[in-house]
Design a protein around this motif. Structure first.
Motif, PDB file in Angstrom:
ATOM      1  N   LYS A 160       0.851  -1.184   0.000  1.00  0.00           N
ATOM      2  CA  LYS A 160       0.000   0.000   0.000  1.00  0.00           C
ATOM      3  C   LYS A 160       0.887   1.234   0.000  1.00  0.00           C
ATOM      4  N   ASN A 162       0.872   5.177   0.736  1.00  0.00           N
ATOM      5  CA  ASN A 162       0.125   6.259   1.376  1.00  0.00           C
ATOM      6  C   ASN A 162       0.558   7.577   0.743  1.00  0.00           C
ATOM      7  N   ARG A 168      -3.474   7.044  -2.805  1.00  0.00           N
ATOM      8  CA  ARG A 168      -3.265   5.954  -1.836  1.00  0.00           C
ATOM      9  C   ARG A 168      -3.608   4.575  -2.411  1.00  0.00           C
TER      10      ARG A 168
END
Length: 213
Positions: A160, A162, A168
């Motif tokens: 992931k 951010n 995101r």
């Protein structure tokens, strides 16, 4: 001759070519997302000085077209300093600070602190950028690497990012690495990010060949 308390250094490195420079599921070469072209070969190499106390210094480069929309660099140059270690149970760690430099494109140049913990076939990696002109962003990844036989290995990564710029997104990479012997290896992976990452996150097949020394 090394005196008492002086760590000995071991030098290692690699040189190779990939069909597309893609990192964390994102096209790094600006030509790929602009032209929807999944084939823009990049020459990549690295060198690392490792000391027996776990401390290391390294440098790496990748060719390509790296643009902020106005200025363009033809090479990325990285420098890294870090520390590795582990214990008898098989858990190991790696903590480092890297500088990603794009000559003539200050907007893309940034620093990153990285940390990883691994055990057996699994690893967790975390990174956070700082000191750049763009927003700071974080990345978290889970990595799995398992030998299939004496030469072939399966590799997979999900993570992931951010990052507000990229909305995101989550990303993935899955593929195989084949050991040709004498330091040579072939690789093939499918990698990409969620659609909200934009054209840079398109799913691509990335092929590579590398020589380690």
């Amino acid at each position: 001759m090394f005196g008492p308390g002086v760590a000995k250094a071991e030098v290692s490195g690699s040189l190779g070519v990939v069909s597309l420079y893609k990192f964390n599921g994102i096209d790094v070469d600006s030509r790929s997302s602009r032209n929807n072209n999944g084939f823009n070969p990049s020459l990549q190499g690295d060198i690392r000085y490792s000391f027996d106390n776990g401390f290391y210094l390294g440098a790496a480069f990748s060719t390509g077209k790296f643009s902020d929309g106005i200025n363009q660099a033809n090479v990325e140059i990285d420098a890294v300093v870090g520390l590795t270690g582990g214990n008898e149970s098989g858990v190991s760690y790696d903590v480092s600070v890297a500088r990603y430099y794009f000559p003539g494109v200050r907007l893309l140049t940034v620093n990153e602190v990285n940390a990883s913990v691994s055990y057996g076939w699994f690893a967790i990696r975390f990174g956070r950028t700082f000191g750049g002109k763009l927003e700071s962003f974080e990345r978290l990844a889970f990595v799995y690497s398992q030998p299939i036989d004496s030469r072939l290995s399966f590799v997979a990564e999900v993570g992931k990012l951010n990052s507000l710029i990229l909305n995101r997104p989550g990303y993935f990479s899955v593929g195989v690495v084949y050991d040709l012997g004498e330091g040579w290896a072939l690789s093939g992976v499918v990698t990409g990010a969620q659609n909200k990452a934009g054209p840079e996150g398109r799913k691509r097949i990335v092929l590579g060949v590398k020589k380690q020394f």
